[in-house]
Design an enzyme around this catalytic site. Sequence first.
Site, PDB file in Angstrom:
ATOM      1  N   ALA A  65       0.768  -1.137  -0.086  1.00  0.00           N
ATOM      2  CA  ALA A  65       0.249  -0.072  -0.077  1.00  0.00           C
ATOM      3  C   ALA A  65       0.833   1.235   0.080  1.00  0.00           C
ATOM      4  O   ALA A  65       1.985   1.278   0.435  1.00  0.00           O
ATOM      5  CB  ALA A  65      -0.959  -0.103   1.073  1.00  0.00           C
ATOM      6  N   GLY A 108       0.013  -5.620   0.918  1.00  0.00           N
ATOM      7  CA  GLY A 108      -1.286  -5.877   0.043  1.00  0.00           C
ATOM      8  C   GLY A 108      -0.916  -6.500  -1.058  1.00  0.00           C
ATOM      9  O   GLY A 108      -1.948  -7.330  -1.512  1.00  0.00           O
ATOM     10  N   GLU A 111      -1.152 -10.241  -0.116  1.00  0.00           N
ATOM     11  CA  GLU A 111      -2.674 -10.424  -0.104  1.00  0.00           C
ATOM     12  C   GLU A 111      -3.462 -10.592  -1.087  1.00  0.00           C
ATOM     13  O   GLU A 111      -4.411 -11.374  -1.033  1.00  0.00           O
ATOM     14  CB  GLU A 111      -3.312  -9.348   1.146  1.00  0.00           C
ATOM     15  CG  GLU A 111      -2.642  -9.373   2.520  1.00  0.00           C
ATOM     16  CD  GLU A 111      -2.902  -8.415   3.308  1.00  0.00           C
ATOM     17  OE1 GLU A 111      -3.030  -8.416   4.556  1.00  0.00           O
ATOM     18  OE2 GLU A 111      -2.764  -7.020   2.813  1.00  0.00           O
ATOM     19  N   GLU A 131       4.189  -5.629   6.975  1.00  0.00           N
ATOM     20  CA  GLU A 131       3.510  -4.517   7.800  1.00  0.00           C
ATOM     21  C   GLU A 131       4.102  -4.261   9.369  1.00  0.00           C
ATOM     22  O   GLU A 131       3.834  -3.208   9.767  1.00  0.00           O
ATOM     23  CB  GLU A 131       1.780  -4.862   7.956  1.00  0.00           C
ATOM     24  CG  GLU A 131       1.219  -4.725   6.468  1.00  0.00           C
ATOM     25  CD  GLU A 131       1.420  -5.882   5.669  1.00  0.00           C
ATOM     26  OE1 GLU A 131       0.713  -6.068   4.627  1.00  0.00           O
ATOM     27  OE2 GLU A 131       1.996  -7.064   6.016  1.00  0.00           O
TER      28      GLU A 131
END
Length: 257
Positions: A65, A108, A111, A131
């Site tokens: 992100a 992300g 993911e 993260e």
Amino acid sequence: MNYSSLNITIDNQIGIIQISRPEKRNAMDPASWAELDQAVKELNLDDNVRVIIITGREKTFVAGADIKWIHDRKPLDIYGLAVQDVLLNVYRSGKPVIAAVNGYALGGGCELALACDIRIGCESAKFGQPEINLGILPAGGGTQQLAKTVGLAKAKELIFTGDIISAEEAQRLGLLNHVVPDNSLMDKVMEIAEKIARKPPVAIKMVKIAVNESPTVDLSAGLALEKALQAVLFSTGDKKEGTAAFLEKRKAAFKGE
């Protein structure tokens, strides 16, 4: 819809979503996540598309992100545009989604790959959930999907440490279905996508529902769901075509009916 962060192409019943933010190494911000959500929805509604491919531009899948976006977010912002909701829609897509991981898939990006049904990576691909280094956790489904894919202990290790792993290690852990040379990635992805696109679309959709639910229900409920979905398929034109083609020793022409 016109997209500023994505390139969309449709060819031979395959829809390709290319994430295109090269100046940010394809890191995603609210607008690009919203575009991805819309693109998946639109391709699901397009009768000319049977398989969806998601990939990135310029040797990066998705590098996570946009950190500036994360830095500025407030607690209740998570209940506005949530990456988790976008990726859940990818996971629940009625059409198979293949991740063509052409480079870094971090945060992300990892993911997003986990939300896809099949993951194929090039030899230079890298995966990780870093993260923890930002003081947060993987909230795009990472704590759930990674554990289901690689096992609880390994998922904890990867998330606790934020370590980045190679494509070879990702395949060993079950995170990748295939690893291929960098210049062969899309050839392999298209080979698998085209094979799936020739199968009966309604049956593919029902298979995905049954398999996706298998980790969430006990055996009796899973078998009941399987039986119910099979009953639906017994009523389809594709079932009649598939069985007739087999008996007549010819190639089936499935119409998704």
